[in-house]
Design an enzyme around this catalytic site. Structure first.
Site, PDB file in Angstrom:
ATOM      1  N   ARG A  79       0.880  -1.175   0.000  1.00 62.34           N
ATOM      2  CA  ARG A  79       0.000   0.000   0.000  1.00 62.34           C
ATOM      3  C   ARG A  79       0.909   1.213   0.000  1.00 62.34           C
ATOM      4  NH1 ARG A  79      -2.558   4.161   0.418  1.00 62.34           N
ATOM      5  NH2 ARG A  79      -4.611   4.472   1.307  1.00 62.34           N
ATOM      6  N   GLU A  87     -11.305   5.271  -5.010  1.00 63.54           N
ATOM      7  CA  GLU A  87     -11.640   3.849  -5.029  1.00 63.54           C
ATOM      8  C   GLU A  87     -11.955   3.416  -6.457  1.00 63.54           C
ATOM      9  OE1 GLU A  87     -11.443   1.824  -2.370  1.00 63.54           O
ATOM     10  OE2 GLU A  87     -10.771   3.533  -1.189  1.00 63.54           O
ATOM     11  N   ARG A 121      -1.111  -5.533   4.946  1.00 64.95           N
ATOM     12  CA  ARG A 121      -0.312  -5.053   3.816  1.00 64.95           C
ATOM     13  C   ARG A 121       0.880  -4.251   4.319  1.00 64.95           C
ATOM     14  NH1 ARG A 121      -5.088  -1.948   0.677  1.00 64.95           N
ATOM     15  NH2 ARG A 121      -5.075  -1.004   2.732  1.00 64.95           N
TER      16      ARG A 121
END
Length: 189
Positions: A79, A87, A121
Site C-alpha cells: 500500500r 476507489e 499489507r
C-alpha cells in the site's frame, strides 16, 4: 635476596608491561570510538521510520495506491504510504489505477517500508530509479495527501500545486476524497 640490579630489571619490566597494556587499551578505545561514530552516522543518515527496503517486480496493480510485487518466489501486497487515491468504483479511480500501471507495472521498483496496515499489507514509498512514485501520483493529480496517516508533509504542497493547475482529478473541481467516499458507502449500506 634481591639485588638492586634485579629490582631495576623488574621495575623496568613492569613499566614496559604497563606501557604495553596502556597502548593496547588506547588502540581498543580508538576502535570502539570509530565503531560508535559509525553507528551514530548510520542513525543520522537512515530514516527513523524505515523498517526495511525491498526490491522486486510489480506484477499487479490493484488500484491507484495498492500493488503486488514479486520478490523471488513471493508476492507481497504493498500500500503506497501517505497517499489515498479514488476507489475503483469512484470517479477517477480507474484513471489513477491506469496511471500507476503505466509507470511501474512489470518494472523493478524499490520499496521503503514504513509500516504495516490493519489488513496485513506492507506500507511504503515506491521508487522507480530516483522517482518517488507516491509523490508522482499526487503531483499528476491522481491522489490526495492522506492527512490521517501523513509522514511526508511535502505532499500537501504538491497536492496544492496539482489542485491549482487543475491536473487529473482536480480538473472538474468536485473530487470527493476517498475517505469521505468510503464513509458514504458504509453509511448507505
Amino acid at each position: 635476596m634481591y639485588s638492586i640490579k634485579s629490582s631495576v630489571v623488574c621495575a623496568a619490566t613492569l613499566v614496559g608491561l604497563k606501557l604495553l597494556i596502556m597502548n593496547q587499551l588506547i588502540i581498543n578505545l580508538k576502535k570502539i570510538l570509530i565503531a560508535l561514530n559509525f553507528l551514530i552516522l548510520l542513525c543520522v543518515l537512515l530514516p527513523a521510520d524505515a523498517k526495511d527496503t525491498l526490491k522486486g517486480n510489480v506484477v499487479k496493480i490493484i488500484d491507484g495506491d495498492t500493488l503486488d510485487i514479486k520478490i523471488e518466489s513471493n508476492v507481497i501486497r504493498i500500500r503506497l504510504a501517505d497517499i489515498d487515491t479514488p476507489e475503483r468504483n469512484q470517479p477517477w479511480g480507474l484513471e489513477a489505477k491506469k496511471f500507476l500501471a503505466t509507470k511501474i507495472l512489470k518494472k523493478e521498483v524499490q520499496i521503503l517500508i514504513t509500516n504495516k496496515d490493519r489488513y496485513g499489507r506492507q506500507i511504503g514509498n515506491i521508487f522507480l530509479g530516483n522517482t518517488n512514485i507516491n509523490e508522482l501520483m499526487v503531483l499528476k493529480g491522481h491522489a490526495w495527501a492522506y492527512r490521517k496517516y501523513l509522514n511526508n508533509k511535502n505532499l500537501i504542497e504538491i497536492e496544492t500545486k496539482a489542485r491549482k493547475a487543475s491536473i487529473g482529478l482536480w480538473h472538474k473541481g468536485d473530487a470527493v476524497p476517498p475517505w469521505d467516499w468510503r464513509k458514504g458507502v458504509r453509511e448507505n449500506s
